[in-house]
Write an enzyme that holds these catalytic residues in place. Sequence first.
Site, PDB file in Angstrom:
ATOM      1  N   GLU A 185      27.446-100.758 -21.935  1.00 24.34           N
ATOM      2  CA  GLU A 185      28.048-101.735 -22.860  1.00 24.34           C
ATOM      3  C   GLU A 185      29.002-101.032 -23.831  1.00 24.34           C
ATOM      4  O   GLU A 185      30.023-101.596 -24.222  1.00 24.34           O
ATOM      5  CB  GLU A 185      26.941-102.496 -23.602  1.00 24.34           C
ATOM      6  CG  GLU A 185      26.258-103.496 -22.664  1.00 24.34           C
ATOM      7  CD  GLU A 185      24.798-103.769 -22.971  1.00 24.34           C
ATOM      8  OE1 GLU A 185      24.329-103.454 -24.082  1.00 24.34           O
ATOM      9  OE2 GLU A 185      24.106-104.305 -22.076  1.00 24.34           O
ATOM     10  N   GLY A 190      20.585-106.795 -17.664  1.00 23.39           N
ATOM     11  CA  GLY A 190      20.551-108.117 -18.276  1.00 23.39           C
ATOM     12  C   GLY A 190      20.747-109.266 -17.294  1.00 23.39           C
ATOM     13  O   GLY A 190      20.993-110.396 -17.694  1.00 23.39           O
ATOM     14  N   GLY A 234      15.821-103.011 -21.699  1.00 17.52           N
ATOM     15  CA  GLY A 234      16.511-103.839 -22.673  1.00 17.52           C
ATOM     16  C   GLY A 234      15.670-105.043 -23.054  1.00 17.52           C
ATOM     17  O   GLY A 234      14.752-104.961 -23.864  1.00 17.52           O
ATOM     18  N   GLY A 235      15.969-106.177 -22.432  1.00 20.44           N
ATOM     19  CA  GLY A 235      15.330-107.453 -22.771  1.00 20.44           C
ATOM     20  C   GLY A 235      13.818-107.394 -22.940  1.00 20.44           C
ATOM     21  O   GLY A 235      13.274-107.902 -23.931  1.00 20.44           O
ATOM     22  N   ASN A 252      15.591-100.391 -25.452  1.00 20.74           N
ATOM     23  CA  ASN A 252      16.938-100.454 -26.013  1.00 20.74           C
ATOM     24  C   ASN A 252      17.083-101.856 -26.595  1.00 20.74           C
ATOM     25  O   ASN A 252      17.235-102.823 -25.859  1.00 20.74           O
ATOM     26  CB  ASN A 252      17.966-100.200 -24.893  1.00 20.74           C
ATOM     27  CG  ASN A 252      19.391-100.433 -25.361  1.00 20.74           C
ATOM     28  OD1 ASN A 252      19.653-100.576 -26.559  1.00 20.74           O
ATOM     29  ND2 ASN A 252      20.320-100.471 -24.415  1.00 20.74           N
ATOM     30  N   TRP A 253      16.987-101.920 -27.915  1.00 22.90           N
ATOM     31  CA  TRP A 253      16.998-103.247 -28.562  1.00 22.90           C
ATOM     32  C   TRP A 253      18.378-103.896 -28.564  1.00 22.90           C
ATOM     33  O   TRP A 253      18.501-105.074 -28.843  1.00 22.90           O
ATOM     34  CB  TRP A 253      16.496-103.120 -29.999  1.00 22.90           C
ATOM     35  CG  TRP A 253      15.016-102.883 -30.129  1.00 22.90           C
ATOM     36  CD1 TRP A 253      14.139-102.536 -29.132  1.00 22.90           C
ATOM     37  CD2 TRP A 253      14.237-102.976 -31.330  1.00 22.90           C
ATOM     38  NE1 TRP A 253      12.865-102.417 -29.650  1.00 22.90           N
ATOM     39  CE2 TRP A 253      12.911-102.677 -31.000  1.00 22.90           C
ATOM     40  CE3 TRP A 253      14.549-103.278 -32.660  1.00 22.90           C
ATOM     41  CZ2 TRP A 253      11.878-102.676 -31.937  1.00 22.90           C
ATOM     42  CZ3 TRP A 253      13.528-103.267 -33.599  1.00 22.90           C
ATOM     43  CH2 TRP A 253      12.210-102.978 -33.239  1.00 22.90           C
ATOM     44  N   LYS A 254      19.413-103.081 -28.335  1.00 24.75           N
ATOM     45  CA  LYS A 254      20.805-103.582 -28.387  1.00 24.75           C
ATOM     46  C   LYS A 254      21.078-104.203 -29.760  1.00 24.75           C
ATOM     47  O   LYS A 254      20.526-103.737 -30.746  1.00 24.75           O
ATOM     48  CB  LYS A 254      21.060-104.549 -27.235  1.00 24.75           C
ATOM     49  CG  LYS A 254      20.640-103.934 -25.889  1.00 24.75           C
ATOM     50  CD  LYS A 254      21.175-104.637 -24.691  1.00 24.75           C
ATOM     51  CE  LYS A 254      20.695-103.917 -23.436  1.00 24.75           C
ATOM     52  NZ  LYS A 254      21.326-104.427 -22.227  1.00 24.75           N
ATOM     53  N   GLU A 292      21.488 -96.582 -14.798  1.00 26.57           N
ATOM     54  CA  GLU A 292      21.478 -98.030 -14.978  1.00 26.57           C
ATOM     55  C   GLU A 292      22.626 -98.669 -14.208  1.00 26.57           C
ATOM     56  O   GLU A 292      23.772 -98.681 -14.676  1.00 26.57           O
ATOM     57  CB  GLU A 292      21.636 -98.376 -16.462  1.00 26.57           C
ATOM     58  CG  GLU A 292      20.544 -97.817 -17.342  1.00 26.57           C
ATOM     59  CD  GLU A 292      20.466 -98.576 -18.663  1.00 26.57           C
ATOM     60  OE1 GLU A 292      19.401 -99.128 -18.944  1.00 26.57           O
ATOM     61  OE2 GLU A 292      21.465 -98.633 -19.384  1.00 26.57           O
ATOM     62  N   SER A 333      17.065-104.561 -15.971  1.00 29.97           N
ATOM     63  CA  SER A 333      16.110-105.643 -15.706  1.00 29.97           C
ATOM     64  C   SER A 333      14.695-105.154 -15.367  1.00 29.97           C
ATOM     65  O   SER A 333      14.000-105.797 -14.585  1.00 29.97           O
ATOM     66  CB  SER A 333      16.632-106.577 -14.615  1.00 29.97           C
ATOM     67  OG  SER A 333      17.842-107.188 -15.033  1.00 29.97           O
ATOM     68  N   HIS A 360      25.970 -95.777 -23.118  1.00 33.71           N
ATOM     69  CA  HIS A 360      25.478 -96.988 -22.454  1.00 33.71           C
ATOM     70  C   HIS A 360      26.672 -97.759 -21.870  1.00 33.71           C
ATOM     71  O   HIS A 360      27.754 -97.760 -22.452  1.00 33.71           O
ATOM     72  CB  HIS A 360      24.708 -97.855 -23.456  1.00 33.71           C
ATOM     73  CG  HIS A 360      24.001 -98.994 -22.808  1.00 33.71           C
ATOM     74  ND1 HIS A 360      24.643-100.162 -22.477  1.00 33.71           N
ATOM     75  CD2 HIS A 360      22.722 -99.134 -22.393  1.00 33.71           C
ATOM     76  CE1 HIS A 360      23.774-100.979 -21.890  1.00 33.71           C
ATOM     77  NE2 HIS A 360      22.602-100.382 -21.824  1.00 33.71           N
TER      78      HIS A 360
HETATM   79  P1  PGA Z   1      17.917-104.903 -19.440  1.00 28.77           P
HETATM   80  O1  PGA Z   1      18.814-103.783 -20.197  1.00 28.77           O
HETATM   81  O2  PGA Z   1      16.541-104.298 -19.276  1.00 28.77           O
HETATM   82  O3  PGA Z   1      17.914-106.079 -20.361  1.00 28.77           O
HETATM   83  O4  PGA Z   1      18.565-105.147 -18.139  1.00 28.77           O
HETATM   84  C1  PGA Z   1      18.697-102.434 -19.875  1.00 28.77           C
HETATM   85  C2  PGA Z   1      19.692-101.644 -20.665  1.00 28.77           C
HETATM   86  O5  PGA Z   1      20.827-102.113 -20.863  1.00 28.77           O
HETATM   87  O6  PGA Z   1      19.387-100.520 -21.120  1.00 28.77           O
END
Ligand code: PGA
Length: 248
Positions: free
Chosen positions: A96, A172, A233-234, A9-11, A166, A212, A94
């Site tokens: 966010e 994050g 994500g990251g 997930n590049w966000k 999640e 994470s 998601h």
């Molecule tokens: P993260 O993000 O791996 O950076 O914690 C995961 C996500 O939000 O899908």
Amino acid sequence: MRKKIIAGNWKMNMTPSEAVALVNELKPLVACEDADVVFCVPAIDIIPAVEAAKGSNIEIGAENMYFEEKGAYTGEISPNMLVDAGVKYVIIGHSERREYFAETDETVNKKVLKAFEHNMIPIICCGESLKQREQGITIDWIRQQIKIAFLNVTADQAKTAVIAYEPIWAIGTGKVATTEQAQEVCAAIRCCIGEIYDEATAEAIRIQYGGSVSASSAPELFSQPDIDGGLVGGASLKPDFGKIVNWH
Ligand code: PGA
């Protein structure tokens, strides 16, 4: 035997030209036959990323989508637009999007139904806050999110869906859920799907852990009986993603 699915997930990261460079860099690293590999990228990166991923095992996904077909919805992206651009997977709900863009369980359900109508596979996100975990209501909360997300979804559709568990406090933050916590909730989600549908649907649906995930935490997480991969994500923006995909 469920095939693992590992999605990045590049966000809100990567310009179109950066996206092409990243796909090209990661392409050889994420080659893997026994897992589905998906890069969910910002809308503007979809077309160049699809082009760059051609001939590889990478599928390009979207990070969001609107639930109407077309019309006066300034700034939104329709399901048809995604399909025409070559998208097969779309992240829905998601945390966010729920936190900053007013997504609710009801809009998640509408989007999930739309994704299926257009033969896209939704990656349906759920997860509890730290407060909810401390209040001891994690499983109740997740069950409610799942039950609403799957309203009017058929068993055949549900069998193809992906759920991403999640915990919000793990996203994050570098604070991964313990393997036991992640497995416990993923098993509860599978049980909930079994109650809504049947055993066959519960066995078929794929459930990811997200929050994470790193090259070092992936092997233990992905070895759990109810964890069928990850939403990352990251670490999906780095060569580490290759190690996560090839975790075993
Ligand atoms: P993260 O993000 O791996 O950076 O914690 C995961 C996500 O939000 O899908």
